[in-house]
Design an enzyme around this catalytic site. Structure first.
Site, PDB file in Angstrom:
ATOM      1  N   GLY A 176       0.833  -1.194   0.000  1.00 43.16           N
ATOM      2  CA  GLY A 176       0.000   0.000   0.000  1.00 43.16           C
ATOM      3  C   GLY A 176       0.867   1.244   0.000  1.00 43.16           C
ATOM      4  N   CYS A 177       0.283   2.360  -0.409  1.00 42.71           N
ATOM      5  CA  CYS A 177       1.069   3.587  -0.542  1.00 42.71           C
ATOM      6  C   CYS A 177       1.554   4.087   0.816  1.00 42.71           C
ATOM      7  CB  CYS A 177       0.271   4.659  -1.275  1.00 42.71           C
ATOM      8  SG  CYS A 177      -1.422   4.867  -0.697  1.00 42.71           S
TER       9      CYS A 177
END
Lengths: 349, 349, 349, 349
Positions: A148-149
């Site tokens: 995930g970012c």
């Protein structure tokens, strides 16, 4: 040449993958799928690609995808896990940009994503694709779960302090994170509309966000101290009126041992050989535009009290936070130079 | 006190009407309807209204609306014309912010809006609500069609030159118009999403836009020269990455008679008594923020060649271009001071 | 390898030149000058360049610049003309991104730029660097005057219609142009401050803008009809709250001969072999983000009346409108493939 | 009518004061000073004020200011303290929007503002103008130091938890704050330029910010536990690409006693009678646009762990964070209804 398929090319991570891969010297994108746009040239959806590719969306055809060396899933959560086993069996490498292969704990995954995992065994063999921290496993992986970012910024921001036991107080880590609006994807939702977001700032997911359990699990893997618990770390994301960019402000309590260290030197040494990680000089802090459109991640370290450290980390959420790191992982998996196709300089201003 | 009903309070013109009317000294808003949100307090949708009103959305109940002195329709095109006759019969004044009562030519209306008009007789009696130009008719109107946002800028920008015959070449009028994104309304559409509009600029409706026929018809009414044809005027709108604000750049060919006039003096005299129209001093041009959130419309006049005039007009598209002018019309219809409740100063910066 | 010097690297065109040239396969940037920042690494000013270059600003040293194959001037107007002769004498090619070599008419230049030209003979030998339209002369040029951003859009937007006589009415060309704020440069001026420009739109230079005479002169050169006068064309620029991007809406009166042509086909054929010019399909219009960060220029053609054509042209003002076209010219001057180092895809979203 | 003078009307707090005071029913602004713009009508600088006032800037004339009932200083730090004594002696009330009367500790003031205080005795008699928390003292004050924008959010966000001893761990308070760009003022500085701030996000003042000591001192006054130390609270501000708006995310460690309380009820009760403070319902969080242009401050309370509370506070930095609260203080000092002239509803969208 590596032949690449992209499943789900209508979102922002899809078009970002294409922006990078169409200029990658060792890649040919052969297949691009979309449930809703099959038959249409991708350049009709994204005029930035006019003249750059003849690619046309097709329906997902697993036999066609099996012909690819690598398949990226730029799809909603739950799609990659349906097709990964068939692809792996055909010797096609899989990189999922959604969450299907990010979290090993099945209960946690089900709780936060509302999905029953359909290939838990493959999940166990899959590798979490934080390139800098799991390079050796990624090299041999068949399936990579692209991080995930937010978790990317947090792990790279904390890794040097966690790879020695006893430098910080794990349960007191606090992450106040901020993201541009593109992180929410390309969707016809009222909450994403221009006039609802411009000239506005807000917190969201304060009571809980899916990236919290991913961060908790991933930090546990990084930590040298295997007894450390990260369950109580605090993570609160916010939405910034900008398209791209992510900044995490990470607050850390140093132990006396940690406080005695030269933190700046520790980080500079830890990342000395990393092309995509930039430790800023003491006294400066990074801004998000310094990485806009590039795969760089920059961070700064500021000791504000003898035992208090503030780590500021920035990245482009669509590049190092998604499509860029996915290509970096592909390079590693395919034995290519890690920064191939990823050396573009940030767009500033 | 004037009792007011608002039909369709979930859009941007709806909430803007409330922002104004809740502070109007002579108005009580008694009814607020929404098909989709009935039962919910409006402050749940629009937190800016928290603590300002107890109003709750209800289903449209024509009997309840008949109790109102004035009903505003802040609805999609085609709703007001279904209910206007019943309301007028009950002595309730109607102000429609959509297009149902803007265009007298039924064929033109049907062509551009795809709707068959259901009360053509009432349409004929209705008044087009360009406050400054039709004040006397508005005073006695039962139904007012509130003008489109672009047409408001164009009519006020050209009126002084049209109210004498022979000053300009009507068929050569060219309007290059620009609007903030809120003009497109509050809708879950991909084209309105933040990341599709921020840091971006585009033209739209180049081949034809609904406001063109409205402008053509309205200018015909204003023009002293009843033989003048405006069919061939050019109107091209553009979308600006800002929430509110509209700027029309109007290019005019002056006749020799027109060129001989002191245009600046003509405009200053024409609008000398208008509270909401500001003719900027020679040498300056208005910017949209100078009217942000206010009911003011500002314009400048620049002669760039002996026979060429550039008129720049700005307004807030949601205020003078929609809700503000609607309240101005209500004030006129109800015999109140025209600027009551509308004297707020623009928010700058 | 081509050795390149950049004079004036602290502005937006300077850093944009570096973003491009540091990735150009045949270029080494050897010298970078700045009056105010001499001695400082450029990466201190522009963190996007951290890790990409060791270049440090130096004082302008003409002897050092003479060692370069090509020198770019990314300076204020009036600097390049002071040094160009010395450089040309040393066989160093000069590309000026300011206006010193854009306008052949000395009186016009002096009037609009307030500068007396110091090398009028060299000016006469210099070539105006609109790459697509003056390619053959650029090949042999020692000095190139890189076009203004607005004039680039206008010339490429009109060239196909001007290279045959009698298709349009020259004196009726009207250009309503819009630019992002970076076009105004990197300067500490109140009018450029964020809170003065965000969520705001305005016209400027209505009474006259420096790019008008440049356009007039350049169109005269393009026009097949050598008697055509462009003195009376109208050009009004506007400022858009976005960083990069430029859109010109060009209104043209077609003659009957012009109206009889298939304009779309004319343009597609004219630009068939141009890598950087994209004629959009009929019915579509380009937006600025479709070229953000790239050297592409896109245009659309819409006939709105039998004799009225609307041409919409977009480019990134800092790339095709400045640094990108400058590198394109360098490629042409040095006999390289014209798109070398310039094939990056636009950043969307 | 109260006669008001404004010293320093060329900044954003100056024009915001005028936006409010020109519509205040009990106020006449009689004097407006500026060193640099004396002689010019203010409407020339701020076109939003065209037609709203005839006020013209004058040089600061202390005799003229003494005629006023109230004088606001919207000046840089250090100006108010030069003139306050003379005004107070003349029975003129003083409200300083800069920092001269915010901090009682002279050493701290000198360290952070680099200024020697010139009227320490008057400082001691002055009142810190956090309206809701010091209402009684403000009533009788001659000089009010209007609070900093960030400190306003922090104090109102924490007051209910501090007015009882033992509910939270004071030294563990952590404030991650975010502000729109207008907070930096109206200045010709490169760092404030549009293209440097748009589509960008950054932290600043990480190593220390002037509002930290103000917060520390002010919380000490609020706290029921007089032994509590706030020296070690963490405060890190960030810059958001928006004009107006401020959001503070405040992280609090609850003691067991605090954890046992119904925090939501505590806050709702504490602020039950406050017009300008809105405690959002559980489960919601405020966004900055919900207060844009208004004097409201909204907050939400989210318990994310049994002993961890997240308080999100928003305000318009120019209104409740500056000019609005200053007028609120004026109302209190003059015995007027506290919300007079301040009831405008936020501009949304």
């Amino acid at each position: 040449m590596i032949s690449v398929g992209i499943v789900g090319g209508t979102g922002y991570t899809g078009v970002e993958l294409l922006r990078i891969l169409l200029r990658h010297p060792d890649v040919t994108v052969t297949t691009l799928t979309s449930r809703t746009e099959a038959g249409k040239p991708i350049a009709n959806l994204f005029p930035s690609l006019r003249g750059q590719t003849e690619l046309t969306f097709s329906d997902l055809d697993i036999e066609e995808l099996k012909q690819c060396d690598v398949v990226f899933f730029a799809t909603p959560h739950g799609v990659a896990m349906k097709h990964a086993e068939a692809l792996v069996a055909a010797n096609t490498k899989v990189i999922d940009l959604a969450a299907d292969f990010r979290i090993q704990n099945l209960d946690v995954f089900e709780k936060w994503y509302g999905l029953k995992h359909t290939c838990p065994e493959l999940l166990q063999q899959s590798v979490y694709g934080l390139s800098e921290l799991r390079r050796e496993q990624i090299k041999h992986a068949s399936v990579v779960g692209n991080p995930g970012c937010y978790p990317t910024t947090v792990q790279l921001g904390l890794a040097p302090l966690l790879q020695q036991a006893g430098l910080i107080v794990p349960e007191r880590i606090l992450i106040d994170a901020k993201s541009g609006v593109s992180g929410a994807g390309r969707k016809a939702e009222l909450s994403l509309v221009y006039s609802e977001n411009a000239d506005n700032f807000k917190a969201y997911g304060v009571a809980g966000h899916r990236h919290h359990p991913e961060i908790v699990e991933a930090l546990g893997v990084i930590a040298a101290d295997t007894t450390a618990s990260f369950d109580n770390i605090i993570f609160v994301p916010h939405l910034v009126p900008m398209i791209r960019g992510m900044l995490s402000t990470i607050y850390v309590d140093l132990t006396d041992k940690g406080a005695a260290l030269d933190i700046q030197a520790l980080y500079e040494m830890f990342y000395a050989d990393e092309y995509f990680v930039d430790v800023m000089p003491q006294g400066s802090v990074p801004d998000t535009r310094s990485v806009r459109g590039s795969n760089m991640l920059r961070m700064s370290l500021t000791k504000i009290q003898p035992n208090k450290l503030v780590i500021v980390v920035v990245q482009d959420n669509l590049v190092k936070g998604a499509a860029g790191q996915a290509v970096q992982n592909m390079n590693i998996m395919c034995g290519l130079s890690e920064n191939l196709g990823l050396t573009g300089i940030a767009l500033l201003p």
